[in-house]
Design a protein around this motif. Structure first.
Motif, PDB file in Angstrom:
ATOM      1  N   ALA A 259       0.937  -1.193  -0.138  1.00  0.00           N
ATOM      2  CA  ALA A 259       0.036  -0.028  -0.065  1.00  0.00           C
ATOM      3  C   ALA A 259       0.856   1.184   0.018  1.00  0.00           C
ATOM      4  CB  ALA A 259      -1.028   0.076   1.213  1.00  0.00           C
ATOM      5  N   GLN A 260       2.042   1.116   0.687  1.00  0.00           N
ATOM      6  CA  GLN A 260       2.991   2.352   0.719  1.00  0.00           C
ATOM      7  C   GLN A 260       3.478   2.673  -0.658  1.00  0.00           C
ATOM      8  OE1 GLN A 260       3.042   4.577   3.193  1.00  0.00           O
ATOM      9  NE2 GLN A 260       1.306   3.111   4.144  1.00  0.00           N
ATOM     10  N   ASP A 261       3.708   1.657  -1.289  1.00  0.00           N
ATOM     11  CA  ASP A 261       4.342   1.656  -2.737  1.00  0.00           C
ATOM     12  C   ASP A 261       3.158   2.660  -3.593  1.00  0.00           C
ATOM     13  OD1 ASP A 261       6.556   0.609  -2.106  1.00  0.00           O
ATOM     14  OD2 ASP A 261       5.912  -1.335  -2.671  1.00  0.00           O
ATOM     15  N   VAL A 262       2.045   1.943  -3.466  1.00  0.00           N
ATOM     16  CA  VAL A 262       0.813   2.851  -4.366  1.00  0.00           C
ATOM     17  C   VAL A 262       0.780   4.587  -3.866  1.00  0.00           C
ATOM     18  CG1 VAL A 262      -1.413   2.854  -4.713  1.00  0.00           C
ATOM     19  CG2 VAL A 262      -0.367   0.863  -4.314  1.00  0.00           C
ATOM     20  N   LEU A 263       0.908   4.828  -2.537  1.00  0.00           N
ATOM     21  CA  LEU A 263       0.746   5.987  -2.078  1.00  0.00           C
ATOM     22  C   LEU A 263       2.199   6.918  -2.722  1.00  0.00           C
ATOM     23  CD1 LEU A 263      -0.178   5.698   1.635  1.00  0.00           C
ATOM     24  CD2 LEU A 263      -1.678   6.205  -0.436  1.00  0.00           C
ATOM     25  N   ALA A 264       3.240   6.069  -2.542  1.00  0.00           N
ATOM     26  CA  ALA A 264       4.715   6.989  -3.219  1.00  0.00           C
ATOM     27  C   ALA A 264       4.339   7.044  -4.701  1.00  0.00           C
ATOM     28  CB  ALA A 264       5.583   6.057  -2.804  1.00  0.00           C
ATOM     29  N   ASP A 265       3.704   5.903  -5.332  1.00  0.00           N
ATOM     30  CA  ASP A 265       3.365   6.524  -6.927  1.00  0.00           C
ATOM     31  C   ASP A 265       2.687   7.660  -6.998  1.00  0.00           C
ATOM     32  OD1 ASP A 265       4.507   3.987  -7.287  1.00  0.00           O
ATOM     33  OD2 ASP A 265       2.785   3.015  -7.536  1.00  0.00           O
ATOM     34  N   LEU A 266       1.963   8.176  -5.945  1.00  0.00           N
ATOM     35  CA  LEU A 266       1.059   9.423  -6.253  1.00  0.00           C
ATOM     36  C   LEU A 266       1.550  10.645  -5.518  1.00  0.00           C
ATOM     37  CD1 LEU A 266      -2.472   7.418  -5.695  1.00  0.00           C
ATOM     38  CD2 LEU A 266      -1.431   8.359  -7.716  1.00  0.00           C
TER      39      LEU A 266
ATOM     40  N   GLY B   6       2.894  13.915  -4.723  1.00  0.00           N
ATOM     41  CA  GLY B   6       2.477  15.081  -5.561  1.00  0.00           C
ATOM     42  C   GLY B   6       1.062  15.332  -5.663  1.00  0.00           C
ATOM     43  N   ARG B   7       0.272  14.341  -5.689  1.00  0.00           N
ATOM     44  CA  ARG B   7      -1.145  14.566  -5.953  1.00  0.00           C
ATOM     45  C   ARG B   7      -1.912  14.494  -4.547  1.00  0.00           C
ATOM     46  NH1 ARG B   7       1.265  12.027  -9.908  1.00  0.00           N
ATOM     47  NH2 ARG B   7       0.111  12.268 -12.232  1.00  0.00           N
ATOM     48  N   SER B   8      -3.208  15.091  -4.699  1.00  0.00           N
ATOM     49  CA  SER B   8      -3.816  15.339  -3.438  1.00  0.00           C
ATOM     50  C   SER B   8      -4.943  14.410  -3.327  1.00  0.00           C
ATOM     51  CB  SER B   8      -4.491  17.028  -3.631  1.00  0.00           C
ATOM     52  OG  SER B   8      -4.810  17.370  -2.420  1.00  0.00           O
ATOM     53  N   TYR B   9      -5.083  13.814  -2.008  1.00  0.00           N
ATOM     54  CA  TYR B   9      -5.916  12.982  -1.592  1.00  0.00           C
ATOM     55  C   TYR B   9      -6.156  12.684  -0.272  1.00  0.00           C
ATOM     56  CZ  TYR B   9      -1.966   9.955  -1.404  1.00  0.00           C
ATOM     57  OH  TYR B   9      -0.531   9.760  -1.148  1.00  0.00           O
ATOM     58  N   ASP B  10      -7.146  11.835   0.164  1.00  0.00           N
ATOM     59  CA  ASP B  10      -7.651  11.579   1.498  1.00  0.00           C
ATOM     60  C   ASP B  10      -7.556  10.009   1.527  1.00  0.00           C
ATOM     61  OD1 ASP B  10      -7.834  14.378   2.560  1.00  0.00           O
ATOM     62  OD2 ASP B  10      -9.867  14.268   1.523  1.00  0.00           O
ATOM     63  N   VAL B  11      -6.701   9.577   2.455  1.00  0.00           N
ATOM     64  CA  VAL B  11      -6.654   8.130   2.388  1.00  0.00           C
ATOM     65  C   VAL B  11      -7.964   7.620   3.681  1.00  0.00           C
ATOM     66  CG1 VAL B  11      -5.296   6.229   3.314  1.00  0.00           C
ATOM     67  CG2 VAL B  11      -4.209   8.294   2.585  1.00  0.00           C
ATOM     68  N   GLN B  12      -8.542   6.561   2.882  1.00  0.00           N
ATOM     69  CA  GLN B  12      -9.579   5.968   3.864  1.00  0.00           C
ATOM     70  C   GLN B  12      -8.921   4.407   4.092  1.00  0.00           C
ATOM     71  OE1 GLN B  12     -10.831   7.642   0.866  1.00  0.00           O
ATOM     72  NE2 GLN B  12     -11.580   9.148   2.676  1.00  0.00           N
ATOM     73  N   VAL B  13      -8.155   3.836   3.416  1.00  0.00           N
ATOM     74  CA  VAL B  13      -7.610   2.485   3.676  1.00  0.00           C
ATOM     75  C   VAL B  13      -6.058   2.545   2.989  1.00  0.00           C
ATOM     76  CG1 VAL B  13      -7.685   0.148   3.700  1.00  0.00           C
ATOM     77  CG2 VAL B  13      -9.779   1.385   4.007  1.00  0.00           C
ATOM     78  N   ALA B  14      -5.306   2.161   3.706  1.00  0.00           N
ATOM     79  CA  ALA B  14      -4.031   1.901   2.871  1.00  0.00           C
ATOM     80  C   ALA B  14      -3.225   0.841   3.924  1.00  0.00           C
ATOM     81  CB  ALA B  14      -3.025   3.070   2.900  1.00  0.00           C
ATOM     82  N   GLU B  15      -3.488  -0.698   3.618  1.00  0.00           N
ATOM     83  CA  GLU B  15      -3.010  -1.549   4.453  1.00  0.00           C
ATOM     84  C   GLU B  15      -3.015  -2.942   3.753  1.00  0.00           C
ATOM     85  OE1 GLU B  15      -5.956  -1.389   7.614  1.00  0.00           O
ATOM     86  OE2 GLU B  15      -7.494  -2.530   6.514  1.00  0.00           O
ATOM     87  N   ARG B  16      -2.191  -3.759   4.677  1.00  0.00           N
ATOM     88  CA  ARG B  16      -2.379  -5.202   4.104  1.00  0.00           C
ATOM     89  C   ARG B  16      -3.397  -5.766   4.706  1.00  0.00           C
ATOM     90  NH1 ARG B  16       1.920 -10.083   5.679  1.00  0.00           N
ATOM     91  NH2 ARG B  16       0.651 -10.013   7.552  1.00  0.00           N
ATOM     92  N   VAL B  17      -4.001  -6.865   3.588  1.00  0.00           N
ATOM     93  CA  VAL B  17      -5.294  -7.389   4.184  1.00  0.00           C
ATOM     94  C   VAL B  17      -5.100  -8.949   3.883  1.00  0.00           C
ATOM     95  CG1 VAL B  17      -6.777  -5.480   4.073  1.00  0.00           C
ATOM     96  CG2 VAL B  17      -6.415  -6.892   1.976  1.00  0.00           C
ATOM     97  N   GLU B  18      -5.879  -9.782   4.689  1.00  0.00           N
ATOM     98  CA  GLU B  18      -5.717 -11.100   4.508  1.00  0.00           C
ATOM     99  C   GLU B  18      -6.971 -11.695   3.490  1.00  0.00           C
ATOM    100  OE1 GLU B  18      -5.837 -13.133   7.909  1.00  0.00           O
ATOM    101  OE2 GLU B  18      -4.069 -12.731   8.843  1.00  0.00           O
ATOM    102  N   ARG B  19      -6.673 -12.495   2.656  1.00  0.00           N
ATOM    103  CA  ARG B  19      -7.974 -13.280   1.906  1.00  0.00           C
ATOM    104  C   ARG B  19      -7.824 -14.852   1.976  1.00  0.00           C
ATOM    105  NH1 ARG B  19      -6.736 -14.515  -3.110  1.00  0.00           N
ATOM    106  NH2 ARG B  19      -4.805 -13.029  -3.256  1.00  0.00           N
ATOM    107  N   VAL B  20      -8.892 -15.290   2.296  1.00  0.00           N
ATOM    108  CA  VAL B  20      -8.775 -16.950   2.346  1.00  0.00           C
ATOM    109  C   VAL B  20      -8.935 -17.406   1.115  1.00  0.00           C
ATOM    110  CG1 VAL B  20      -9.830 -18.799   3.279  1.00  0.00           C
ATOM    111  CG2 VAL B  20      -9.599 -16.853   4.871  1.00  0.00           C
TER     112      VAL B  20
ATOM    113  N   LEU C 105      -4.252  -3.401   0.026  1.00  0.00           N
ATOM    114  CA  LEU C 105      -5.472  -2.432  -0.583  1.00  0.00           C
ATOM    115  C   LEU C 105      -5.382  -1.130   0.069  1.00  0.00           C
ATOM    116  CD1 LEU C 105      -8.689  -2.648  -1.068  1.00  0.00           C
ATOM    117  CD2 LEU C 105      -8.992  -3.055   1.724  1.00  0.00           C
ATOM    118  N   VAL C 106      -5.693  -0.495  -1.086  1.00  0.00           N
ATOM    119  CA  VAL C 106      -5.790   1.333  -0.986  1.00  0.00           C
ATOM    120  C   VAL C 106      -6.962   1.914  -1.325  1.00  0.00           C
ATOM    121  CG1 VAL C 106      -4.662   3.335  -1.960  1.00  0.00           C
ATOM    122  CG2 VAL C 106      -3.262   1.178  -1.315  1.00  0.00           C
ATOM    123  N   ARG C 107      -7.635   2.541  -0.600  1.00  0.00           N
ATOM    124  CA  ARG C 107      -8.665   3.266  -0.939  1.00  0.00           C
ATOM    125  C   ARG C 107      -8.451   4.776  -0.558  1.00  0.00           C
ATOM    126  NH1 ARG C 107     -15.160   2.496   1.092  1.00  0.00           N
ATOM    127  NH2 ARG C 107     -15.919   4.568   0.395  1.00  0.00           N
TER     128      ARG C 107
END
Length: 204
Positions: free
Chosen positions: A154-161, A163-177, A198-200
């Motif tokens: 998730a932090q890689d995705v934020l780094a890709d952005l 200079g852009r302006s946004y609010d973070v709802q979710v930026a974390e690792r999640v489990e999927r069975v 997962l990033v939102r």
């Protein structure tokens, strides 16, 4: 892997991916007001089709025409606009209320380009949703690509952005069975845990 290789892969299987939407896409989009949506790197369009059936006005973009043709067949009368284009360089002709980028596993430079294409396609106040195989899945989880260069956090995705302006709802690792039984080689073992990022975000 280029578009021709993906065309071959999609042509060799009935459905490479599940016909159901990704569970995180379904969960994170459930509370959003219906509007215009972009499924970037849509593959066979499972998320695009699901969104369209929830009432969204959906555009699905992928560089495999075979995948898009299969998606259109599966969609039936679900209203999806299918666009043959590369997610790393496509230029949209409208702004979207929602952009989904699910399991686009590319090396860092290409990934960053696709992430920026997706975010920049948003209208102000729009939601950007990214789901991908997390970097930690290689050693801690099951299934997924085995090349660490195409895994990210998730932090890689934020780094890709940057200079852009946004609010973070979710930026974390999640489990999927993992359910198992899929035809694709990233399915993993049924009942085992896979780790996704997962990033939102909401564009300001």
């Amino acid at each position: 892997m280029d578009a021709h290789a993906w065309d071959t892969r999609y042509a060799d299987a009935d459905l490479v991916w599940s016909a159901e939407p990704n569970l995180f896409v379904a969960r994170e989009c459930a509370d959003l007001p219906v509007g215009t949506a972009l499924d970037l790197a849509a593959g066979e369009g499972r998320n695009a089709i699901w969104l369209a059936r929830q009432g969204w006005d959906v555009t699905a973009v992928d560089f495999s025409q075979v995948a898009l043709d299969k998606g259109a067949q599966v969609a039936g009368d679900a209203p999806v606009r299918w666009v043959h284009a590369d997610a790393t360089s496509w230029q949209p002709d409208r702004a979207y209320d929602l952009v989904v980028l699910a399991y686009l596993q590319l090396a860092a430079e290409q990934r960053a380009a696709a992430v920026r294409v997706g975010f920049d396609a948003l209208a102000p106040g729009g939601t950007f949703l990214v789901v991908a195989h997390d970097s930690t899945n290689l050693r801690e989880g099951t299934g997924g690509p085995q090349d660490p260069a195409v895994l990210y956090t998730a932090q890689d995705v934020l780094a890709d952005l940057d200079g852009r302006s946004y609010d973070v709802q979710v930026a974390e690792r999640v489990e999927r069975v993992v359910a198992g039984g899929g035809t694709h080689r990233h399915a993993g073992d049924a009942g085992a845990v896979a780790y996704d990022c997962l990033v939102r975000l909401t564009r300001r």
